[in-house]
Design an enzyme around this catalytic site. Structure first.
Site, PDB file in Angstrom:
ATOM      1  N   GLU A  21       0.834  -1.207   0.000  1.00 40.25           N
ATOM      2  CA  GLU A  21       0.000   0.000   0.000  1.00 40.25           C
ATOM      3  C   GLU A  21       0.866   1.253   0.000  1.00 40.25           C
ATOM      4  O   GLU A  21       0.515   2.265  -0.609  1.00 40.25           O
ATOM      5  CB  GLU A  21      -0.906   0.013   1.232  1.00 40.25           C
ATOM      6  CG  GLU A  21      -1.969  -1.063   1.217  1.00 40.25           C
ATOM      7  CD  GLU A  21      -2.797  -1.047   2.476  1.00 40.25           C
ATOM      8  OE1 GLU A  21      -3.985  -0.674   2.382  1.00 40.25           O
ATOM      9  OE2 GLU A  21      -2.258  -1.396   3.550  1.00 40.25           O
ATOM     10  N   LYS A  99     -11.767   3.276   1.729  1.00 40.54           N
ATOM     11  CA  LYS A  99     -10.809   2.636   0.825  1.00 40.54           C
ATOM     12  C   LYS A  99     -11.635   1.820  -0.165  1.00 40.54           C
ATOM     13  O   LYS A  99     -12.206   0.790   0.196  1.00 40.54           O
ATOM     14  CB  LYS A  99      -9.887   1.671   1.586  1.00 40.54           C
ATOM     15  CG  LYS A  99      -8.733   2.291   2.297  1.00 40.54           C
ATOM     16  CD  LYS A  99      -7.874   1.158   2.889  1.00 40.54           C
ATOM     17  CE  LYS A  99      -6.552   1.656   3.389  1.00 40.54           C
ATOM     18  NZ  LYS A  99      -5.719   0.541   3.886  1.00 40.54           N
TER      19      LYS A  99
END
Length: 121
Positions: A21, A99
């Site tokens: 990420e 997200k």
């Protein structure tokens, strides 16, 4: 209570607990609700009686693009602190960070968290 909402702030950033990420990045969608008394603005048509939502948008985007953090919970807290610090008219706030594509297996639309904070005197 009166409120100002800024919905769907879509920002590409590098937050997350996983190394991937932090390297690849991803989109984060931020929704902000600021609770305040808008009586002066609504009666007098004066920007001084409200929060300039264009400036608030820019501040949120700046926070989201800042130094990476592990958790979106912490990121939302940073957004809240920045807005409270900038605008003393805000009495309470809800911040949701979504997200759309977190790195988890499964069939789901997204993952999000919401923090609600009241200004402490």
């Amino acid at each position: 209570m009166d409120n100002i909402k800024i919905n769907g702030i879509k920002t590409y950033a590098y937050h997350g607990a996983l190394d991937a990420e932090r390297v690849l990045g991803q989109f984060f969608i931020t929704d902000v609700t600021m609770y305040l008394d808008l009586r002066a603005a609504s009666e007098n048509d004066d920007l001084e009686g409200t929060v300039h939502y264009g400036e608030a948008y820019e501040l949120v985007e700046q926070v989201i693009k800042s130094e990476p953090v592990n958790l979106i919970e912490h990121l939302a807290e940073k957004v809240i602190r920045a807005l409270f610090d900038r605008y003393d008219k805000i009495l309470e706030m809800d911040v949701t960070i979504t997200k759309p594509s977190p790195p988890i297996d499964g069939h789901y639309e997204n993952v999000s968290i919401t923090l609600n904070r009241k200004r402490e005197n």
